[in-house]
Design a protein around this motif. Structure first.
Motif, PDB file in Angstrom:
ATOM      1  N   VAL A  30       0.840  -1.205   0.000  1.00 34.33           N
ATOM      2  CA  VAL A  30       0.000   0.000   0.000  1.00 34.33           C
ATOM      3  C   VAL A  30       0.870   1.249   0.000  1.00 34.33           C
ATOM      4  CG1 VAL A  30      -1.654   1.344   1.352  1.00 34.33           C
ATOM      5  CG2 VAL A  30      -1.979  -1.109   1.074  1.00 34.33           C
ATOM      6  N   ARG A  31       1.869   1.262   0.872  1.00 35.34           N
ATOM      7  CA  ARG A  31       2.707   2.456   1.000  1.00 35.34           C
ATOM      8  C   ARG A  31       3.618   2.645  -0.218  1.00 35.34           C
ATOM      9  NH1 ARG A  31       3.269   4.621   6.196  1.00 35.34           N
ATOM     10  NH2 ARG A  31       1.147   4.977   6.932  1.00 35.34           N
ATOM     11  N   ALA A  32       4.230   1.570  -0.705  1.00 42.67           N
ATOM     12  CA  ALA A  32       5.216   1.694  -1.786  1.00 42.67           C
ATOM     13  C   ALA A  32       4.576   1.770  -3.161  1.00 42.67           C
ATOM     14  CB  ALA A  32       6.196   0.521  -1.730  1.00 42.67           C
ATOM     15  N   ALA A 254      -1.534  -5.303  14.465  1.00 39.17           N
ATOM     16  CA  ALA A 254      -2.368  -4.160  14.836  1.00 39.17           C
ATOM     17  C   ALA A 254      -1.855  -2.860  14.223  1.00 39.17           C
ATOM     18  CB  ALA A 254      -2.418  -4.026  16.365  1.00 39.17           C
ATOM     19  N   ALA A 255      -0.543  -2.743  14.055  1.00 38.90           N
ATOM     20  CA  ALA A 255       0.028  -1.541  13.450  1.00 38.90           C
ATOM     21  C   ALA A 255      -0.185  -1.499  11.943  1.00 38.90           C
ATOM     22  CB  ALA A 255       1.525  -1.459  13.765  1.00 38.90           C
ATOM     23  N   CYS A 256      -0.432  -2.654  11.320  1.00 40.28           N
ATOM     24  CA  CYS A 256      -0.588  -2.712   9.860  1.00 40.28           C
ATOM     25  C   CYS A 256      -2.037  -2.575   9.410  1.00 40.28           C
ATOM     26  CB  CYS A 256      -0.019  -4.022   9.324  1.00 40.28           C
ATOM     27  SG  CYS A 256       1.777  -4.201   9.504  1.00 40.28           S
ATOM     28  N   ILE A 257      -2.983  -3.060  10.195  1.00 36.62           N
ATOM     29  CA  ILE A 257      -4.383  -3.114   9.764  1.00 36.62           C
ATOM     30  C   ILE A 257      -4.933  -1.753   9.333  1.00 36.62           C
ATOM     31  CG2 ILE A 257      -6.736  -3.493  10.616  1.00 36.62           C
ATOM     32  CD1 ILE A 257      -5.759  -5.952  12.034  1.00 36.62           C
ATOM     33  N   PRO A 258      -4.708  -0.651  10.092  1.00 33.17           N
ATOM     34  CA  PRO A 258      -5.299   0.624   9.672  1.00 33.17           C
ATOM     35  C   PRO A 258      -4.796   1.145   8.329  1.00 33.17           C
ATOM     36  CG  PRO A 258      -4.609   0.711  11.970  1.00 33.17           C
ATOM     37  CD  PRO A 258      -4.034  -0.532  11.389  1.00 33.17           C
ATOM     38  N   ILE A 259      -3.698   0.610   7.810  1.00 30.86           N
ATOM     39  CA  ILE A 259      -3.115   1.104   6.570  1.00 30.86           C
ATOM     40  C   ILE A 259      -3.698   0.403   5.346  1.00 30.86           C
ATOM     41  CG2 ILE A 259      -0.908   1.585   5.408  1.00 30.86           C
ATOM     42  CD1 ILE A 259      -1.155   2.942   8.046  1.00 30.86           C
ATOM     43  N   LEU A 260      -4.446  -0.671   5.531  1.00 35.22           N
ATOM     44  CA  LEU A 260      -4.778  -1.569   4.430  1.00 35.22           C
ATOM     45  C   LEU A 260      -6.062  -1.236   3.695  1.00 35.22           C
ATOM     46  CD1 LEU A 260      -3.794  -4.983   6.046  1.00 35.22           C
ATOM     47  CD2 LEU A 260      -2.366  -3.333   4.826  1.00 35.22           C
ATOM     48  N   GLN A 261      -6.738  -0.131   4.013  1.00 36.06           N
ATOM     49  CA  GLN A 261      -7.993   0.194   3.333  1.00 36.06           C
ATOM     50  C   GLN A 261      -7.821   0.331   1.811  1.00 36.06           C
ATOM     51  OE1 GLN A 261     -10.309   3.522   4.817  1.00 36.06           O
ATOM     52  NE2 GLN A 261     -11.085   3.941   2.773  1.00 36.06           N
ATOM     53  N   PRO A 262      -6.804   1.042   1.308  1.00 38.30           N
ATOM     54  CA  PRO A 262      -6.667   1.133  -0.161  1.00 38.30           C
ATOM     55  C   PRO A 262      -6.522  -0.222  -0.839  1.00 38.30           C
ATOM     56  CG  PRO A 262      -5.301   2.787   0.918  1.00 38.30           C
ATOM     57  CD  PRO A 262      -5.799   1.872   1.995  1.00 38.30           C
ATOM     58  N   LEU A 263      -5.831  -1.159  -0.205  1.00 40.19           N
ATOM     59  CA  LEU A 263      -5.680  -2.497  -0.786  1.00 40.19           C
ATOM     60  C   LEU A 263      -7.018  -3.220  -0.815  1.00 40.19           C
ATOM     61  CD1 LEU A 263      -3.885  -4.738  -1.896  1.00 40.19           C
ATOM     62  CD2 LEU A 263      -3.409  -5.428   0.465  1.00 40.19           C
ATOM     63  N   LEU A 264      -7.785  -3.093   0.259  1.00 37.85           N
ATOM     64  CA  LEU A 264      -9.099  -3.737   0.303  1.00 37.85           C
ATOM     65  C   LEU A 264     -10.029  -3.150  -0.748  1.00 37.85           C
ATOM     66  CD1 LEU A 264     -10.953  -5.746   1.704  1.00 37.85           C
ATOM     67  CD2 LEU A 264     -11.541  -3.971   3.362  1.00 37.85           C
ATOM     68  N   ARG A 270     -14.266  -1.069  -5.236  1.00 35.69           N
ATOM     69  CA  ARG A 270     -15.099   0.068  -4.823  1.00 35.69           C
ATOM     70  C   ARG A 270     -14.739   0.433  -3.393  1.00 35.69           C
ATOM     71  NH1 ARG A 270     -19.354  -1.620  -1.491  1.00 35.69           N
ATOM     72  NH2 ARG A 270     -19.671  -3.884  -1.426  1.00 35.69           N
ATOM     73  N   SER A 271     -15.264   1.570  -2.944  1.00 32.48           N
ATOM     74  CA  SER A 271     -15.020   2.006  -1.579  1.00 32.48           C
ATOM     75  C   SER A 271     -15.687   1.051  -0.599  1.00 32.48           C
ATOM     76  CB  SER A 271     -15.568   3.424  -1.368  1.00 32.48           C
ATOM     77  OG  SER A 271     -15.493   3.790   0.000  1.00 32.48           O
ATOM     78  N   ILE A 272     -14.996   0.742   0.484  1.00 32.76           N
ATOM     79  CA  ILE A 272     -15.563  -0.177   1.459  1.00 32.76           C
ATOM     80  C   ILE A 272     -16.678   0.475   2.262  1.00 32.76           C
ATOM     81  CG2 ILE A 272     -13.423  -1.468   1.679  1.00 32.76           C
ATOM     82  CD1 ILE A 272     -12.855   0.031   4.244  1.00 32.76           C
ATOM     83  N   TRP A 273     -16.800   1.801   2.160  1.00 28.44           N
ATOM     84  CA  TRP A 273     -17.856   2.499   2.904  1.00 28.44           C
ATOM     85  C   TRP A 273     -19.078   2.758   2.030  1.00 28.44           C
ATOM     86  CZ3 TRP A 273     -15.876   1.543   7.226  1.00 28.44           C
ATOM     87  CH2 TRP A 273     -14.523   1.747   7.484  1.00 28.44           C
ATOM     88  N   ARG A 274     -19.028   2.366   0.754  1.00 28.96           N
ATOM     89  CA  ARG A 274     -20.132   2.647  -0.158  1.00 28.96           C
ATOM     90  C   ARG A 274     -20.930   1.374  -0.410  1.00 28.96           C
ATOM     91  NH1 ARG A 274     -17.760   4.998  -5.225  1.00 28.96           N
ATOM     92  NH2 ARG A 274     -16.930   6.410  -3.666  1.00 28.96           N
ATOM     93  N   SER A 275     -22.232   1.508  -0.510  1.00 30.64           N
ATOM     94  CA  SER A 275     -23.084   0.351  -0.749  1.00 30.64           C
ATOM     95  C   SER A 275     -22.907  -0.137  -2.184  1.00 30.64           C
ATOM     96  CB  SER A 275     -24.551   0.714  -0.506  1.00 30.64           C
ATOM     97  OG  SER A 275     -24.969   1.712  -1.412  1.00 30.64           O
ATOM     98  N   LYS A 276     -23.384  -1.364  -2.445  1.00 29.16           N
ATOM     99  CA  LYS A 276     -23.235  -1.951  -3.774  1.00 29.16           C
ATOM    100  C   LYS A 276     -24.042  -1.187  -4.816  1.00 29.16           C
ATOM    101  CE  LYS A 276     -22.265  -6.634  -2.211  1.00 29.16           C
ATOM    102  NZ  LYS A 276     -22.691  -8.043  -2.259  1.00 29.16           N
ATOM    103  N   GLN A 277     -25.210  -0.617  -4.399  1.00 24.50           N
ATOM    104  CA  GLN A 277     -26.033   0.106  -5.356  1.00 24.50           C
ATOM    105  C   GLN A 277     -25.331   1.352  -5.860  1.00 24.50           C
ATOM    106  OE1 GLN A 277     -29.722   0.849  -3.367  1.00 24.50           O
ATOM    107  NE2 GLN A 277     -30.379  -1.296  -3.452  1.00 24.50           N
ATOM    108  N   SER A 278     -24.694   2.055  -4.944  1.00 22.64           N
ATOM    109  CA  SER A 278     -24.016   3.289  -5.354  1.00 22.64           C
ATOM    110  C   SER A 278     -22.690   3.008  -6.023  1.00 22.64           C
ATOM    111  CB  SER A 278     -23.792   4.195  -4.137  1.00 22.64           C
ATOM    112  OG  SER A 278     -22.975   3.540  -3.182  1.00 22.64           O
TER     113      SER A 278
END
Length: 380
Positions: A30-32, A254-264, A270-278
């Protein structure tokens, strides 16, 4: 009762280390590759994971010589090599408890933007924790004079009383567990005050609060401190050894988990905070300019389109809406037309009710200039 804990030690240590290495690899990707930049906390995580791997190699060597078996069934050579490699494994293993915490502190300072005083407190606690763990390591190595008398059983020696090492180990373990809990609870307190969707707030609290698990493991490990003075060293001392590995690897995770949103989000598309319809919409905002031929430049910053637009570009709401009939458009149209014909119409005449929306943009200063809250949280 298990007479040989060796296979269990190797299995537990390498399993948790392999899991931690997967998270470290994902973090570095994610970082590199996505952010194209490594930060100081990334190097701390690399160093910590290297210590975890080195500790496991030394643990494997100690198991080869007899670690996990009862001390009285080993010959002299096995006893000496077991103690030597086991102590060697403790050195990098203990260091994995402190340096990942510094990485977590660096992340929280960047995301939560605490006050200057709180930043000093956070880094002070992290440094004190690392110094306590390092002091414990140095005491473990130098507790006997000469130092190699610790594992050379036939060599005359003078060692510290076991209570000294036990007291220092208990202090270092307690300090480490306390800091784990603090670094997990602090983000939850800050996030509770932010205006964001509950789903995202809970997810961020869980991601940033994973240190609670390692803190609980630290408490369990602290209860095993009295075994440091056990005469059955090869059997009793292996429990704190693999608990140290578990705690250290959990802190790295625990130190790595908060960084992994872009990979997910890249995996899901799609954004993990957006519903499938949107998520089916290609653009974040929709253009409703085609809904009215008379609306030349209409850009709607909301998810639902306008139902109907009048000749002046105002939204016409249903009758039950509180804004219905605020302006009589037919009367307004005739009045405006008569004023235009008489030449008395001025653009600044108050033909109706003027509604003004005020937008306030707040930002906080960062190292490279103003940094907004959304920018700070973009990484998570």
């Amino acid at each position: 009762m298990m007479d040989n804990k060796g296979p269990m030690i190797i299995g537990v240590c390498w399993t948790f280390t392999a899991l931690a290495l997967l998270f470290v690899a994902a973090r570095l990707y994610v970082r590199a590759c996505i952010h194209q930049k490594l930060a100081s906390d990334d190097y701390l995580i690399i160093f910590s994971s290297s210590c975890a791997v080195l500790s496991n190699v030394l643990v494997t060597m100690s198991v080869y010589w007899g670690n996990g078996q009862h001390f009285d069934v080993l010959d002299l050579e096995q006893k000496q090599n077991t103690i030597k490699w086991m102590i060697a494994a403790y050195i990098p293993g203990i260091e994995t408890l402190g340096f990942p915490k510094l990485a977590v502190i660096a992340l929280l300072v960047r995301l939560l933007a605490p006050s200057r005083l709180h930043i000093i407190v956070l880094w002070s606690m992290g440094v004190i924790c690392c110094l306590s763990l390092t002091a414990m390591v140095m005491t473990l190595i130098l507790q006997c004079t000469p130092p190699r008398a610790l594992w050379t059983l036939t060599l005359p020696h003078n060692c510290l009383h076991p209570s000294v090492l036990e007291g220092l180990a208990f202090w270092a373990s307690t300090c480490s567990a306390f800091l784990d809990f603090y670094l997990a609870i602090y983000p939850a307190v800050v996030l509770a005050k932010l205006q964001m969707p509950v789903k995202k707030k809970v997810a961020l609290c869980a991601a940033l609060g994973m240190g609670i698990v390692s803190g609980c493991v630290g408490i369990v490990k602290a209860t095993g401190v009295p075994t440091l003075a056990s005469p059955d060293a090869s059997y009793d001392l292996c429990d704190p050894l693999y608990w140290t590995s578990i705690e250290g690897n959990l802190i790295i995770i625990a130190a790595c988990i908060p960084i992994l949103q872009p990979l997910l989000e890249k995996i899901r598309g799609r954004s993990i905070w957006r519903s499938k319809q949107s998520s089916g919409n290609k653009h974040q905002y929709q253009d409703f300019s085609k809904q009215s031929q008379q609306q030349a430049d209409a850009l709607e910053l909301r998810s639902k389109p306008k139902k109907k637009v009048d000749e002046y570009g105002f939204t016409m709401h249903p009758k039950e809406d509180s804004e219905e009939n605020i302006v009589d458009t037919s009367k307004l149209s005739s009045t405006s037309s008569s004023r235009r014909q008489s030449g008395s119409y001025q653009p600044n005449d108050r033909d109706g009710i003027l509604k003004t929306n005020s937008v306030t943009v707040a930002y906080e200063p960062g190292e490279d200039g103003p940094v907004s809250a959304p920018t700070r949280w973009a990484a998570v």
